[in-house]
Scaffold this motif. Structure first.
Motif, mmCIF file in Angstrom:
data_model
loop_
_atom_site.group_PDB
_atom_site.id
_atom_site.type_symbol
_atom_site.label_atom_id
_atom_site.label_comp_id
_atom_site.label_asym_id
_atom_site.label_seq_id
_atom_site.Cartn_x
_atom_site.Cartn_y
_atom_site.Cartn_z
ATOM 1 N N ARG A 116 51.906 51.254 51.308
ATOM 2 C CA ARG A 116 50.672 52.028 51.482
ATOM 3 C C ARG A 116 49.885 51.576 52.711
ATOM 4 O O ARG A 116 49.330 52.384 53.443
ATOM 5 C CB ARG A 116 49.814 51.958 50.212
ATOM 6 N N LEU A 117 49.880 50.264 52.933
ATOM 7 C CA LEU A 117 49.169 49.758 54.122
ATOM 8 C C LEU A 117 49.852 50.245 55.398
ATOM 9 O O LEU A 117 49.190 50.657 56.353
ATOM 10 C CB LEU A 117 49.112 48.224 54.082
ATOM 11 N N ALA A 118 51.191 50.224 55.391
ATOM 12 C CA ALA A 118 51.933 50.686 56.570
ATOM 13 C C ALA A 118 51.662 52.171 56.821
ATOM 14 O O ALA A 118 51.554 52.612 57.969
ATOM 15 C CB ALA A 118 53.428 50.458 56.375
ATOM 16 N N TYR A 119 51.525 52.924 55.731
ATOM 17 C CA TYR A 119 51.226 54.358 55.864
ATOM 18 C C TYR A 119 49.920 54.560 56.648
ATOM 19 O O TYR A 119 49.810 55.467 57.470
ATOM 20 C CB TYR A 119 51.129 55.012 54.474
ATOM 21 N N CYS A 120 48.942 53.683 56.365
ATOM 22 C CA CYS A 120 47.637 53.809 57.041
ATOM 23 C C CYS A 120 47.772 53.671 58.552
ATOM 24 O O CYS A 120 46.979 54.239 59.306
ATOM 25 C CB CYS A 120 46.658 52.746 56.538
ATOM 26 N N ILE A 121 48.775 52.899 59.014
ATOM 27 C CA ILE A 121 48.978 52.748 60.465
ATOM 28 C C ILE A 121 49.820 53.896 61.016
ATOM 29 O O ILE A 121 49.386 54.623 61.905
ATOM 30 C CB ILE A 121 49.669 51.391 60.783
ATOM 31 N N SER A 122 51.029 54.071 60.464
ATOM 32 C CA SER A 122 51.945 55.040 61.077
ATOM 33 C C SER A 122 51.435 56.478 60.948
ATOM 34 O O SER A 122 51.686 57.302 61.824
ATOM 35 C CB SER A 122 53.360 54.901 60.528
ATOM 36 N N SER A 123 50.688 56.765 59.872
ATOM 37 C CA SER A 123 50.223 58.147 59.717
ATOM 38 C C SER A 123 49.152 58.508 60.753
ATOM 39 O O SER A 123 48.917 59.679 61.020
ATOM 40 C CB SER A 123 49.708 58.397 58.302
ATOM 41 N N GLN A 124 48.529 57.488 61.370
ATOM 42 C CA GLN A 124 47.568 57.811 62.443
ATOM 43 C C GLN A 124 48.299 58.408 63.640
ATOM 44 O O GLN A 124 47.813 59.339 64.284
ATOM 45 C CB GLN A 124 46.832 56.550 62.888
ATOM 46 N N MET A 125 49.481 57.858 63.925
ATOM 47 C CA MET A 125 50.254 58.404 65.053
ATOM 48 C C MET A 125 50.798 59.791 64.698
ATOM 49 O O MET A 125 50.873 60.675 65.547
ATOM 50 C CB MET A 125 51.380 57.441 65.432
ATOM 51 N N VAL A 126 51.160 59.960 63.421
ATOM 52 C CA VAL A 126 51.625 61.279 62.974
ATOM 53 C C VAL A 126 50.479 62.297 63.098
ATOM 54 O O VAL A 126 50.688 63.444 63.512
ATOM 55 C CB VAL A 126 52.150 61.201 61.520
ATOM 56 N N ALA A 127 49.250 61.854 62.762
ATOM 57 C CA ALA A 127 48.089 62.759 62.849
ATOM 58 C C ALA A 127 47.861 63.224 64.289
ATOM 59 O O ALA A 127 47.491 64.379 64.530
ATOM 60 C CB ALA A 127 46.838 62.066 62.302
ATOM 61 N N ILE A 128 48.113 62.311 65.236
ATOM 62 C CA ILE A 128 47.951 62.699 66.647
ATOM 63 C C ILE A 128 48.944 63.814 66.980
ATOM 64 O O ILE A 128 48.604 64.787 67.649
ATOM 65 C CB ILE A 128 48.204 61.465 67.575
ATOM 66 N N LEU A 129 50.163 63.670 66.488
ATOM 67 C CA LEU A 129 51.187 64.686 66.779
ATOM 68 C C LEU A 129 50.897 65.995 66.042
ATOM 69 O O LEU A 129 50.912 67.065 66.635
ATOM 70 C CB LEU A 129 52.569 64.149 66.396
ATOM 71 N N ILE A 177 52.290 47.538 65.232
ATOM 72 C CA ILE A 177 53.526 48.169 64.730
ATOM 73 C C ILE A 177 54.567 47.100 64.368
ATOM 74 O O ILE A 177 55.140 47.113 63.283
ATOM 75 C CB ILE A 177 54.117 49.138 65.788
ATOM 76 N N GLY A 178 54.811 46.159 65.269
ATOM 77 C CA GLY A 178 55.825 45.133 65.031
ATOM 78 C C GLY A 178 55.442 44.234 63.864
ATOM 79 O O GLY A 178 56.284 43.897 63.028
#
Ligand SMILES: CC/C=C\C/C=C\C/C=C\C/C=C\C/C=C\C/C=C\CCC(=O)SCCNC(=O)CCNC(=O)[C@H](O)C(C)(C)COP(=O)(O)OP(=O)(O)OC[C@H]1O[C@@H](n2cnc3c(N)ncnc32)[C@H](O)[C@@H]1OP(=O)(O)O
Ligand SMILES: CCCCCCCCCCCCCCCCCC(=O)OC[C@@H](O)COP(=O)(O)O
Length: 355
Positions: A52-65, A132-133
């Motif tokens: 869930r924590l990782a979702y909070c990061i990666s979904s921000q980049m998805v939101a940009i797209l 990310i890393g």
């Protein structure tokens, strides 16, 4: 250019987006660090929290797209396979030719509900990239040094650990090992020639060892290989900076679901199987170049609101204290402080591009 499009191209907007991403990312990395004691008590709980924590990061980049740039992602696939996506573990084999191909992959992960748990065989250097890393470390991402003598054991061990992973995951493998460029293609085709292998027009020669060890290690864990071929309409060459500027792209992804039982267990036969797969992928790209579409029906999943909601949440949380700081700055009346702050912000776009 419309007013909204003009707004999206403003440097101040990019600064705000990056500020939210960087600060929220570091906060989430810190929260991930705090989950270390949980691993000792319950590994599965710690994994679920980190997804869930990782979702909070990666979904921000998805939101940009999806929401900022409005990029369209179309999925070509068999309607019989479609209901299984997101409901099973899978190995995803994707071509690597675009700067944002991983982000298109993430977008499909988001739409099928496996974004937080998605994984990749990544080069070791990426483990040291802040946000990310560091996030990947807690997600049990598999890293390779691209030295087979070492990777053979470490990749196998990392994948074995995923046998009892508590949620469905997709494991991405860029078999080409590096992003396509004409120069790399030329070298790669010389290798193909020297090995007596058929040439490819749109792909580099696939590295077979990582694929073989992945398939063998995930037998009984992953149900299928999703052979995925990505391209963009009208010869678009999308970039992260383009997305940040609000540029809309049109991604087309062709996915074939291949049950894992159909892939040979023997290393040599498995390598031959992969080379044949890349011949087929090449023919799909040829079809796309000629007709502007992939074969088969379109089964596009719609975008979901969660990435946008997450992005708005972090923006509100982090822009409020920034607003307070700016108000204090202006009300301080110090001309020097105000001029220095404006100068720093104005100089930022002229800094060398580090990406
Ligand atoms: C429904 C929707 C479906 C799908 C949605 C799509 C995707 C979503 C899924 C998940 C998303 C998850 C995450 C995404 C997020 C971010 C991803 C971002 C970044 C990661 C990108 C990377 O880091 S890519 C680089 C790392 N990965 C790899 O390298 C993988 C491939 N490599 C291998 O498998 C290698 O085999 C290896 C790494 C395991 C070992 O490498 P090594 O070099 O040591 O060995 P090799 O055997 O590969 O090489 C030696 C042999 O290769 C021959 N050779 C030499 N030169 C070349 C050449 N130029 N081209 C080809 N071959 C070459 C050489 O002759 C050796 O051959 P032998 O016959 O002697 O073995
Ligand atoms: C909300 C959005 C804000 C955006 C601002 C911040 C942008 C930060 C972007 C960080 C993205 C990092 C994701 C890692 C993906 C990197 C892909 C990559 O590096 O692939 C490597 C391969 O090609 C092989 O490399 P080489 O063989 O050339 O060695």
């Amino acid at each position: 250019m419309g007013l909204l499009q003009l707004l999206k191209s403003q440097f101040l907007c990019h600064l705000i987006i990056c500020y939210v991403f960087l600060v929220s990312g570091l906060i989430i990395n810190l929260l991930q660090l705090c989950t270390l004691p949980v691993w000792l008590v319950s590994k599965q709980l710690a994994r679920r929290i980190n997804i869930r924590l990782a979702y909070c990061i990666s979904s921000q980049m998805v939101a940009i797209l999806e929401w900022w740039s409005g990029t369209e992602c179309t999925l070509y696939t068999d309607p019989k396979s479609y209901p299984l996506y997101g409901k099973e573990n899978a190995i995803v084999v994707l071509n690597h030719a675009f700067e944002i191909d991983f982000l298109c992959g993430w977008t499909f992960c988001e739409r099928f509900g496996v974004l937080g748990s998605s994984k990749v065989l990544a080069k070791k250097q990426l483990a040291y990239v802040p946000i990310i890393g560091w996030m990947w470390y807690f997600l049990e991402i598999v890293f390779c040094k691209r030295k087979w003598e070492e990777d053979r054991r470490t990749v196998n061990e990392s994948l074995e650990k995923l046998r009892d992973y508590p949620e469905n995951f997709w494991f991405l493998l860029y078999c080409e090992g590096t992003r396509f460029t004409p120069k790399k293609h030329q070298v790669s085709m010389q290798v193909a020639e020297s090995k007596g292998l058929s040439k490819l027009k749109y792909h580099l020669l696939p590295r077979t060892k990582g694929f073989w060890v992945t398939v063998q290690s995930l037998r009984g864990t992953a149900a299928a290989v999703y052979d995925s071929t990505l391209n963009f309409r009208n010869n678009e060459m999308p970039t992260l900076l383009g997305l940040l500027n609000g540029k809309k792209y049109h991604a087309d992804l062709y996915v074939r679901r291949i049950p894992l039982e159909l892939i040979p267990e023997d290393e040599k036969e498995c390598a031959e199987w992969l080379h044949k797969l890349y011949q087929e992928k090449d023919s799909f790209q040829e079809h796309y170049a000629k007709t502007g579409r992939f074969p088969g029906p379109i089964m596009s999943p719609p975008r979901r609101p969660w990435s946008l909601i997450n992005w708005l949440f972090w923006s509100c949380l982090l822009l409020y204290p920034l607003g307070l700081l700016l108000t204090q700055l202006i009300s301080s009346g110090s001309v020097f402080t105000i001029v220095a702050s404006v100068a720093v912000c104005s100089a930022a776009p002229f800094c060398p591009n580090v990406t």
